[in-house]
Design a protein around this motif. Structure first.
Motif, PDB file in Angstrom:
ATOM      1  N   LEU A 418      11.106   0.122   0.437  1.00  0.00           N
ATOM      2  CA  LEU A 418      10.140  -0.328   1.429  1.00  0.00           C
ATOM      3  C   LEU A 418       8.754   0.210   1.095  1.00  0.00           C
ATOM      4  O   LEU A 418       7.746  -0.482   1.275  1.00  0.00           O
ATOM      5  CB  LEU A 418      10.570   0.146   2.815  1.00  0.00           C
ATOM      6  CG  LEU A 418       9.638  -0.216   3.981  1.00  0.00           C
ATOM      7  CD1 LEU A 418       9.541  -1.721   4.133  1.00  0.00           C
ATOM      8  CD2 LEU A 418      10.131   0.427   5.283  1.00  0.00           C
ATOM      9  N   GLU A 419       8.725   1.434   0.555  1.00  0.00           N
ATOM     10  CA  GLU A 419       7.441   2.041   0.198  1.00  0.00           C
ATOM     11  C   GLU A 419       6.701   1.213  -0.844  1.00  0.00           C
ATOM     12  O   GLU A 419       5.499   0.996  -0.749  1.00  0.00           O
ATOM     13  CB  GLU A 419       7.690   3.461  -0.329  1.00  0.00           C
ATOM     14  CG  GLU A 419       6.425   4.231  -0.691  1.00  0.00           C
ATOM     15  CD  GLU A 419       5.933   3.961  -2.121  1.00  0.00           C
ATOM     16  OE1 GLU A 419       4.713   4.056  -2.371  1.00  0.00           O
ATOM     17  OE2 GLU A 419       6.780   3.612  -2.976  1.00  0.00           O
ATOM     18  N   LYS A 420       7.432   0.688  -1.846  1.00  0.00           N
ATOM     19  CA  LYS A 420       6.765  -0.101  -2.887  1.00  0.00           C
ATOM     20  C   LYS A 420       6.259  -1.424  -2.330  1.00  0.00           C
ATOM     21  O   LYS A 420       5.167  -1.876  -2.679  1.00  0.00           O
ATOM     22  CB  LYS A 420       7.714  -0.354  -4.057  1.00  0.00           C
ATOM     23  CG  LYS A 420       7.041  -1.149  -5.166  1.00  0.00           C
ATOM     24  CD  LYS A 420       7.821  -1.190  -6.455  1.00  0.00           C
ATOM     25  CE  LYS A 420       7.050  -1.921  -7.537  1.00  0.00           C
ATOM     26  NZ  LYS A 420       7.751  -1.974  -8.830  1.00  0.00           N
ATOM     27  N   ILE A 421       7.036  -2.046  -1.472  1.00  0.00           N
ATOM     28  CA  ILE A 421       6.584  -3.310  -0.871  1.00  0.00           C
ATOM     29  C   ILE A 421       5.264  -3.105  -0.150  1.00  0.00           C
ATOM     30  O   ILE A 421       4.293  -3.858  -0.345  1.00  0.00           O
ATOM     31  CB  ILE A 421       7.661  -3.864   0.092  1.00  0.00           C
ATOM     32  CG1 ILE A 421       8.912  -4.303  -0.683  1.00  0.00           C
ATOM     33  CG2 ILE A 421       7.100  -5.043   0.896  1.00  0.00           C
ATOM     34  CD1 ILE A 421      10.064  -4.732   0.197  1.00  0.00           C
ATOM     35  N   ASN A 422       5.195  -2.076   0.683  1.00  0.00           N
ATOM     36  CA  ASN A 422       3.975  -1.825   1.447  1.00  0.00           C
ATOM     37  C   ASN A 422       2.826  -1.346   0.561  1.00  0.00           C
ATOM     38  O   ASN A 422       1.665  -1.688   0.803  1.00  0.00           O
ATOM     39  CB  ASN A 422       4.254  -0.790   2.532  1.00  0.00           C
ATOM     40  CG  ASN A 422       4.936  -1.406   3.750  1.00  0.00           C
ATOM     41  OD1 ASN A 422       4.588  -2.508   4.163  1.00  0.00           O
ATOM     42  ND2 ASN A 422       5.921  -0.724   4.306  1.00  0.00           N
ATOM     43  N   ARG A 423       3.155  -0.577  -0.481  1.00  0.00           N
ATOM     44  CA  ARG A 423       2.098  -0.092  -1.372  1.00  0.00           C
ATOM     45  C   ARG A 423       1.454  -1.238  -2.145  1.00  0.00           C
ATOM     46  O   ARG A 423       0.221  -1.299  -2.280  1.00  0.00           O
ATOM     47  CB  ARG A 423       2.681   0.930  -2.342  1.00  0.00           C
ATOM     48  CG  ARG A 423       1.718   1.399  -3.416  1.00  0.00           C
ATOM     49  CD  ARG A 423       2.191   2.673  -4.089  1.00  0.00           C
ATOM     50  NE  ARG A 423       3.593   2.602  -4.458  1.00  0.00           N
ATOM     51  CZ  ARG A 423       4.056   2.041  -5.588  1.00  0.00           C
ATOM     52  NH1 ARG A 423       3.205   1.495  -6.445  1.00  0.00           N
ATOM     53  NH2 ARG A 423       5.350   2.054  -5.870  1.00  0.00           N
ATOM     54  N   VAL A 424       2.265  -2.153  -2.644  1.00  0.00           N
ATOM     55  CA  VAL A 424       1.726  -3.270  -3.423  1.00  0.00           C
ATOM     56  C   VAL A 424       0.957  -4.240  -2.529  1.00  0.00           C
ATOM     57  O   VAL A 424      -0.103  -4.748  -2.912  1.00  0.00           O
ATOM     58  CB  VAL A 424       2.867  -4.001  -4.171  1.00  0.00           C
ATOM     59  CG1 VAL A 424       2.342  -5.271  -4.832  1.00  0.00           C
ATOM     60  CG2 VAL A 424       3.493  -3.089  -5.214  1.00  0.00           C
TER      61      VAL A 424
END
Length: 804
Positions: A418-424
């Protein structure tokens, strides 16, 4: 891909969503909608009529008097010229007052003395393209099946009350090359369910395996191959609803069996092929690679020579189809067909692409195989087609399926945090929101320890890595909902660079001067690459050229610009003025990328001025081309640093060509195309120029200095100088300007004479010299003194004498 709105409603509930709104939502989630078209636009008062009587028109051989029941009391008389109109037919009738496409209004009229109360319509007159009309109705009126009700509105019967949404699909979205694929996409957008079509079929006790066997020798090219057998079929028209859906999707109806295979192609995205079982000549299907030089005649009656890289379907001996591309004429379904062998298979995309390209055969089937189909639809598509053939062709479906299955379908499993989705994406989407998006897409997903594990259905072969999942989340979350940010340290005001500004000035000036911008190929042939090149280097050859004519990168823009001139002149556009701003490519060391230089080139031919009402015509000449460049240099502020010198250049007229110098360095040329080249291109006198724009744009330009209008009078002196023919006027002008000092403000040439009154080898050039001082009135003595210095200088440096 054409999407029928009404057809789509069978799979997804579109209640409350208009076609235009749906198109907007589809576009906003990443698939471009190219058009939304209501098929029945402009059609009113067209009904089903029943032709009760038909007789020849008494005053016209090609017209018929028809008595037609349109469901409104007494039958009406209509005059019809269609060759296929006949008694007993159900036809489309435009009543008086009806409107047809193209804003055509139907009125009561008299044709050769006989009253006509309306018009019996062809499909073309109702807005259907000719290429989509069945062959039997292509040159006449359309005839409905006999079970339609007289007097009912013909528009919905013909599917003309539908809206067609055209999708511009990118290659990765092959899943939407079917109605079901679009249904899944729309259902995800709207958060609704997908209703799958019925596939259950009643089979007879006889087994399909007793009628046919399958052997696949090319297992990599055809990992999954299936056959169903349908016997006792009756070939005839497909049902009207199916015909109109095919036409709405751009496919011409043929007969019930062929139409069903095309219908399933559109519905499932799974290509099918129907063989005439009795024409096979064996009870065996062998799928193999073709023998080198083997031949097949396809359904379009064209003979093709096969290569060993082509996949074929054979009867064990000879090919009966080019797999995934087109069937063979020797097994074609015809009116006499009674038993159908129905093929549904998964073929290797590259193998199909190779055959399609080699033979120039691009079909609806091959385009889907090339982009990739869903292997899990091979079986249901075959079952659905068999069910429809049983229902609409009266066939009996033999039990079971004959198959050769060497394919194991494993859905892709992709994990992401989830962190990567929101970061990108720069968002704060919650776990629940992401899971809901995957659910709407009908992806199996679970969330554990901060990570999503997603099982991607086989219909979405484009999703294989984390970034693909991020894209799915972004587009379903809504691109409009993504936060808008600027890169760190970026300003908020945009602008053009100095080069971009000067490039725009260049284009505007040339267009204002009457030239049209052209864009030509950067790729050219070895022969043309070296023509007119400002720098002589070996051309850069591309590794995979389309053809020898497009095998190297250009060193000059002019060769193709001259081709454009020749193209226009050949089509009677005799006055042509073109320019192009583009790059040429200069080879550097082996293995290095070529150097790109921005060039400006122009080509002008024909009349430059044509005020015919004043009797004034001026053909293009050298000085027109040179004058355009001088005006451009003036606009760019470098005119004082530019000079022109006579030069001989290959491909240009030796006496009407000059090199262009900027600050003493050669940057280009201007001149007439050599007469021999003009003859080869079949063009008349043509003037061209080409120059490097980099040095022009980079040349330091002094700030504009404004000066007051002189308050004191100027003194003008005209001189005619006799010099040798070889002395250039430009050289004379330079000498005069250098000798004239601060008082000489302008020098211009106004006459050249080398006629019979001039001694051999000499010419006379006349100059106008203007002297003034902005601070005071010049005396005659001052002007004479400076003028004599000028005369002395030209005599000393050029041998010029004043003409008596």
């Amino acid at each position: 891909m054409f999407v029928s709105y009404k057809w789509l409603q069978e799979y997804v509930d579109l209640d409350g969503i208009s076609p235009a709104e749906l198109a907007e939502k589809i576009t906003r989630t990443g698939i471009e909608v190219e058009s939304v078209e209501f098929r029945g636009e402009g059609i009113k008062n067209v009904v089903v009529g029943h032709v009760l009587e038909k007789e020849k028109h008494p005053n016209a051989d090609k017209l018929n008097k028809c008595l037609v029941d349109i469901g409104e009391g007494e039958p009406v008389q209509i005059i019809c010229g269609a060759p296929n109109v006949d008694k007993g037919q159900k036809v489309a009738v435009a009543k008086p007052g009806a409107w047809l496409p193209g804003h055509v209004k139907i009125k009561r009229s008299k044709l050769r003395g006989e009253e006509s109360n309306g018009m019996i319509c062809s499909l073309q007159e109702l807005g259907v393209e000719s290429k989509l009309v069945q062959k039997e109705f292509a040159n006449g009126i359309y005839v409905f099946p006999n079970d339609v009700e007289v007097g009912q509105d013909a528009v919905p019967l013909l599917g003309l009350d539908d809206t067609i949404i055209e999708l511009g699909l990118t290659p990765n979205r092959a899943d939407c090359l079917s109605m079901l694929g679009v249904a899944y996409e729309v259902a995800a957008i709207l958060g609704r369910d997908v209703k799958l079509p019925e596939t259950e079929v009643q089979e007879v006790s006889d087994k399909a395996t007793e009628a046919i066997s399958v052997r696949v020798d090319a297992k990599e090219a055809a990992p999954l191959y299936t056959l169903k057998v349908i016997r006792n079929v009756k070939i005839g028209p497909s049902p009207l609803w199916m015909q109109v859906r095919l036409m709405a999707e751009g496919i011409r109806p043929h007969n019930n069996v062929v139409d069903i295979t095309n219908y399933i192609l559109l519905e499932y995205g799974q290509p099918l092929h129907a063989f005439d079982y009795d024409k096979l000549g064996s009870k065996e299907i062998v799928v193999r690679m073709a023998h080198e030089g083997e031949k097949i005649v396809t359904l379009d009656d064209q003979e093709h020579t096969l290569k060993s890289s082509h996949l074929v379907i054979t009867n064990g001996t000879v090919p009966v189809a080019m797999a995934g591309v087109m069937g063979g004429a020797n097994s074609e379904v015809s009116d006499s067909t009674t038993t159908v062998l129905l093929e549904s298979a998964y073929f290797d995309a590259q193998t199909i692409r190779t055959a399609s390209k080699d033979h120039g055969l691009r079909s609806e089937a091959s385009s889907r195989y090339e982009k990739g189909i869903d292997p899990n639809r091979v079986y249901p598509a075959a079952e659905r087609a068999a069910m429809l053939m049983a229902k609409y062709a009266g066939g009996e479906v033999l039990s079971g399926i004959v198959e050769a299955n060497h394919f194991r379908v494993e859905p892709a499993v992709v994990t992401i945090t989830l962190e990567k989705i929101n970061r990108v994406l720069g968002t704060n989407i919650t776990q629940e929101e992401v899971l809901d998006i995957f659910k709407r897409l009908q992806f199996e997903a679970k969330y554990e320890v901060g990570r999503f594990t997603v099982v991607v259905p086989t219909r979405r072969g484009d999703i294989t890595i984390e970034e693909d999942l991020i894209e799915e989340v972004a587009r379903l979350y809504g691109y409009d909902n993504l936060p808008k940010t600027l890169p760190a340290g970026a300003g908020t005001q945009g602008g053009l660079t100095k080069i971009q500004k000067k490039r725009r000035v260049t284009k505007r000036f040339l267009e204002g001067a009457g030239l049209y911008q052209a864009t030509t190929y950067s790729l050219t042939s070895e022969e043309k690459a070296r023509q007119y090149a400002l720098e002589k280097r070996e051309p850069v050859r591309i590794s995979m050229p389309m053809s020898e004519e497009r095998s190297v990168l250009r060193l000059s823009i002019l060769p193709h610009l001259l081709e454009s001139v020749a193209y226009n002149v050949a089509r009677k556009n005799n006055s042509v003025a073109l320019y192009e701003v583009g790059n040429v490519f200069l080879k550097k060391a082996e293995g290095e990328q070529p150097e790109e230089q921005e060039h400006l080139a122009g080509a002008i031919t024909g009349l430059w001025v044509a005020n015919l009402w004043q009797g004034e015509k001026k053909a293009v000449d050298f000085f027109v081309a040179k004058g355009i460049l001088e005006g451009l240099f003036e606009k760019l502020g470098v005119a004082d640093a530019v000079s022109f010198q006579a030069q001989e250049i290959d491909g240009l007229h030796p006496g009407r060509t000059a090199k262009i110098l900027l600050g003493g360095n050669v940057i280009g040329f201007v001149g007439q195309v050599h007469p021999n080249v003009q003859k080869e291109l079949d063009i008349k006198e043509t003037y061209v120029f080409e120059l490097k724009l980099g040095p022009v744009y980079d040349y330091p330009v002094e700030p504009i200095q404004y000066q007051p209008i002189p308050r004191f009078p100027a003194v003008t002196r005209d001189i005619a100088l006799v010099v040798d023919r070889g002395v250039e006027a430009g050289h004379l002008q330079t000498v005069i300007e250098e000798a004239g000092g601060a008082l000489l403000k302008s020098v211009s040439i106004f006459d050249l004479y080398d006629g019979e009154h001039m001694e051999p080898g000499k010419k006379s050039i006349a100059f106008s010299l203007t002297y003034y001082d902005p601070e005071r009135t010049l005396t005659d003595e001052e002007v004479v003194s400076q003028h004599e210095k000028v005369l002395a200088a030209v005599k000393e440096k050029t041998g010029a004498e004043l003409r008596g």
